[in-house]
Design an enzyme around this catalytic site. Structure first.
Site, PDB file in Angstrom:
ATOM      1  N   ASP A  23     -58.083  25.149  18.792  1.00  0.00           N
ATOM      2  CA  ASP A  23     -59.289  24.765  19.587  1.00  0.00           C
ATOM      3  C   ASP A  23     -59.578  25.390  21.115  1.00  0.00           C
ATOM      4  OD1 ASP A  23     -61.960  24.034  19.061  1.00  0.00           O
ATOM      5  OD2 ASP A  23     -60.785  21.635  19.679  1.00  0.00           O
ATOM      6  N   ILE A  59     -13.925  28.863   5.750  1.00  0.00           N
ATOM      7  CA  ILE A  59     -14.461  27.950   6.650  1.00  0.00           C
ATOM      8  C   ILE A  59     -14.624  28.041   8.686  1.00  0.00           C
ATOM      9  CG2 ILE A  59     -15.865  25.835   6.557  1.00  0.00           C
ATOM     10  CD1 ILE A  59     -14.046  24.798   4.412  1.00  0.00           C
ATOM     11  N   VAL A 103      -9.397  26.797   3.549  1.00  0.00           N
ATOM     12  CA  VAL A 103     -10.023  26.259   5.004  1.00  0.00           C
ATOM     13  C   VAL A 103     -10.165  27.209   5.890  1.00  0.00           C
ATOM     14  CG1 VAL A 103      -8.584  25.508   7.161  1.00  0.00           C
ATOM     15  CG2 VAL A 103      -8.377  23.931   5.198  1.00  0.00           C
TER      16      VAL A 103
END
Length: 768
Positions: free
Chosen positions: A434, A390, A387
């Site tokens: 373009d 993490i 735990v």
């Protein structure tokens, strides 16, 4: 047959990309830059088809049978069709009739499923491996009696989900409001006048005009067509464009095995070449694509289509569909976090296992808890270690940072629907853009005309046909027209070789068609050449539309008779010639087809190589002034030079080969405000800007220098590439040679559609 239709619907799955591409393109060929709700509904139908075909093979057969039970619109005569629909192919519907039909048939929209609920979207925020690990860590902490830590982890997880949900929900509403303001539109004839109307207001019986680049908004029976080609991959799965002909006989043997009728066009397909005119026969859910949507949504009683029998149908069908729609592909950051979560989870499990095994083997009890078994003590320690390993604050920190980035983009009027998309934008290293309409305003104005070795200056801006034409400082409008017969003929041919109209409406001039053609029509009007009158005087007999590969367009017209014989503008036509062809297009493409040229007084002479060289030098000079240059030519003919059954290229060659060069028309298209500053900011951020355009190389280089894409004074070789060099013999260069040229280039001219894809592939191969 069912198998064939399965292939048809399977083609719909991947051709949904066509819908998204056409809806987001930013150039003159498309009517809109935003995806309308109609097209988003089509995309949802594509998702429906994918899921249904994957789960129920028999449904495809039933859909096919239902689609075959249509009303055979393609077999009816035009007169009968006009009578049945109460339509008028020439005048169109009246406004009162349109309102009546809207009440009867409803708006031209597909029924859209309700969006996922807030609860469902909230749950989706937890579909992440790192979040799952944190939830598991929280539960483990609570089970071990660590209430504070477990609840704290749960609170942070919910805060993270709430931030993401709020941002996505608020942005979605803003985008929906924006979509309502930028709905798709179509050109229709109502009350004898061509008008632009929102696609949702189209009704059966409307006379609609179709042009290259249009996404067809409804099912249409063609009444007129000129080399019309349509991409129907959304319906048929076939990638090849389909030729459409209003005069085709669908009952003929050559049309018997075609998937769609040659005289019909269907909603959501795209016009790729040519133009046409037709009458709307079905809208909304009554269209072909709407029929598919209805069958997929119908209940067993009205469609005889089996649905999932178990009570878990919502779980087995709706949830996967919702996840597919609402969960896009992962961004680079999401992929990194996902991989990090997997590694972290695996590492934590390995460490826990090692810790547990070592603790059990040593069998040393806790001095403070003698009454607790060693195995339980070691298990508790191992879980606590997992735990703590993490990082429970990581998702929250990432969400807060991305939310701050989203908020900053909103200040700059940029809406981001999904939070992780901000990180994707931040990971961009190259912007391919373009030219026309993106880097420039896309508002053409003819400023110079070169003809008969003379250069004429034309004043005025915008669409108002008001301005002066000067030669050597003198306004020629007050001079004899025969002194400038070549100029008159050049603008007349350019005007006739166009499909764009300009009209004075609501106190201002508006164009209906292409912006470049609008500039030609306006320039002709300044010389008192009014398109409406010229179209009547020189009726069009045939047209070969412009294509990005050919880079030219040709039309064929009848000529009018005068007192002293046949005339085309200010010049007399040779005896026996009753037709003329007008051609316009790229100078380097058209000049090679010219055999003669016109003098200022209208007389023609043989075009020699020295003259060609002078003309191309003038093209370079005009292009270096950031002007878009078109060449114009014409040819006198005694009869139609081709058969109706000939191929399109053969017809074009018959009209465009051996023509007489008339002149060059140069159009100014100023760059957009802020483009130069945007390029500088992108460069400062390490982002390379690449211009890809179909324009002449010198024109593109001149604009690139103006917007600081190319440094002023620096040699453009190596940085500016003519795309024809990338395919010297019709085939693209090997990858290593292509990549070598694309490595440093920031400008590509004379680009064809397929060139753009190859350039992007090359950049990806190089790691950009």
């Amino acid at each position: 047959m069912a198998t064939g239709f399965r292939d048809t619907l399977t083609g719909t799955l991947w051709s949904g990309d066509l819908v998204r591409t056409l809806s987001t393109r930013d150039d003159d060929s498309l009517n809109n830059t935003e995806m309308p709700r109609f097209m988003r509904a089509v995309t949802n139908v594509v998702n429906d088809v994918e899921i249904e075909l994957a789960r129920h093979g028999t449904e495809a057969k039933l859909i096919e049978e239902r689609l075959q039970q249509d009303d055979k619109w393609h077999l009816r005569t035009l007169r009968g069709l006009e009578r049945e629909l109460a339509a008028n192919f020439f005048e169109g519907l009246t406004q009162n009739k349109v309102q009546e039909l809207l009440q009867e048939h409803g708006p031209n929209e597909l029924e859209v499923e309700k969006p996922p609920s807030l609860i469902f979207l909230y749950i989706l925020q937890f579909v992440n491996i790192l979040i799952v690990l944190l939830v598991a860590a929280s539960i483990s902490s609570i089970c071990l009696g660590e209430w504070v830590e477990g609840i704290a982890i749960l609170i942070m997880i919910n805060i993270n989900a709430a931030i993401a949900l709020y941002s996505e929900r608020s942005t979605s509403k803003a985008l929906e409001n924006l979509a309502r303001l930028s709905q798709a539109s179509a050109s229709v004839i109502r009350g004898g006048v061509q008008v632009q109307v929102p696609s949702r207001d189209i009704v059966p019986g409307d006379t609609i005009l179709l042009r290259t680049g249009d996404v067809i908004p409804a099912d249409v029976r063609l009444t007129e067509s000129t080399d019309l080609r349509v991409n129907e991959s959304l319906l048929t799965g076939e990638t090849e464009d389909v030729a459409k002909d209003a005069k085709a006989d669908p009952s003929a043997a050559e049309h018997e095995h075609k998937l769609t009728s040659a005289n019909m066009c269907f909603a959501s397909t795209a016009v790729t070449a040519g133009h046409g005119k037709g009458v709307v026969i079905a809208t909304g859910m009554q269209t072909r694509i709407g029929n598919i949507a209805r069958l997929l949504k119908s209940s067993p009683s009205d469609a005889d289509i089996p649905r999932p029998r178990s009570n878990s149908s919502f779980t087995t069908f709706h949830i996967p569909k919702m996840v597919k729609i609402t969960a896009p592909r992962r961004t680079p950051l999401q992929r990194s976090l996902h991989g990090f979560g997997i590694k972290m989870g695996f590492s934590a499990l390995v460490v826990c296992a090692i810790m547990f095994v070592v603790g059990v083997v040593r069998n040393e009890p806790d001095p403070d808890h003698h009454d607790v078994p060693v195995v339980l003590q070691v298990l508790t320690l191992s879980v606590s270690l997992a735990v703590s390993a993490i990082p429970e604050g990581l998702p929250l920190c990432v969400s807060i940072c991305i939310a701050m980035g989203t908020h900053m983009m909103i200040r700059h009027k940029v809406l981001v629907r999904k939070l992780p998309a901000v990180e994707t934008l931040g990971a961009a290293s190259v912007i391919c853009t373009d030219k026309t309409g993106t880097l420039t305003e896309g508002k053409m104005t003819v400023s110079k005309v070169y003809t008969g070795s003379r250069v004429y200056d034309i004043s005025g801006r915008g669409l108002e046909p008001r301005g002066e034409i000067h030669y050597e400082g003198q306004n020629i409008l007050s001079q004899s027209s025969m002194e400038h017969a070549a100029l008159y003929t050049t603008l007349l041919a350019a005007c006739l070789c166009s499909n764009t109209e300009i009209r004075n409406e609501d106190g201002g001039w508006k164009s209906f068609g292409n912006s470049t053609e609008a500039a030609l029509v306006v320039a002709a009007a300044k010389l008192k050449i009014m398109r409406e009158a010229m179209v009547q005087a020189y009726p069009k007999r045939y047209e070969v539309p412009f294509s990005s590969n050919r880079k030219m367009m040709a039309t064929m017209h009848g000529v009018k008779s005068d007192i002293d014989g046949l005339r085309f503008g200010k010049i007399r036509i040779q005896q026996g010639c009753k037709l003329v062809s007008c051609v316009k297009g790229a100078p380097d493409y058209l000049l090679s087809r010219c055999t003669h040229a016109m003098a200022p007084d209208g007389m023609t002479y043989a075009l020699k190589d020295a003259e060609r060289k002078l003309i191309m030098e003038e093209v370079d000079l005009l292009s270096s002034q950031t002007l878009r240059v078109l060449a114009v030519a014409y040819k006198e003919m005694t009869e139609v030079p081709f058969e109706q059954t000939d191929q399109i290229e053969s017809k074009f060659n018959s009209l465009a080969n051996g023509v007489t060069f008339l002149g060059l028309v140069a159009c100014a298209d100023p760059e957009r405000d802020g483009v130069k500053q945007s390029i500088m900011k992108a460069r400062a951020a390490g982002i390379r800007t690449v211009m890809i355009t179909g324009d002449y190389l010198k024109t593109a280089v001149s604009l690139a220098r103006n917007i600081d894409l190319l440094p002023v004074g620096q040699d453009a070789s190596g940085l500016a590439v003519d795309c024809r060099e990338l395919r010297p013999h019709g085939e693209y260069l090997p990858d290593y040679e292509f990549d070598e040229r694309a490595c440093y280039a920031v400008l590509y001219a004379r680009a064809e559609p397929q060139d753009k894809l190859e350039i992007v592939k090359s950049l990806k191969r190089q790691g950009f």
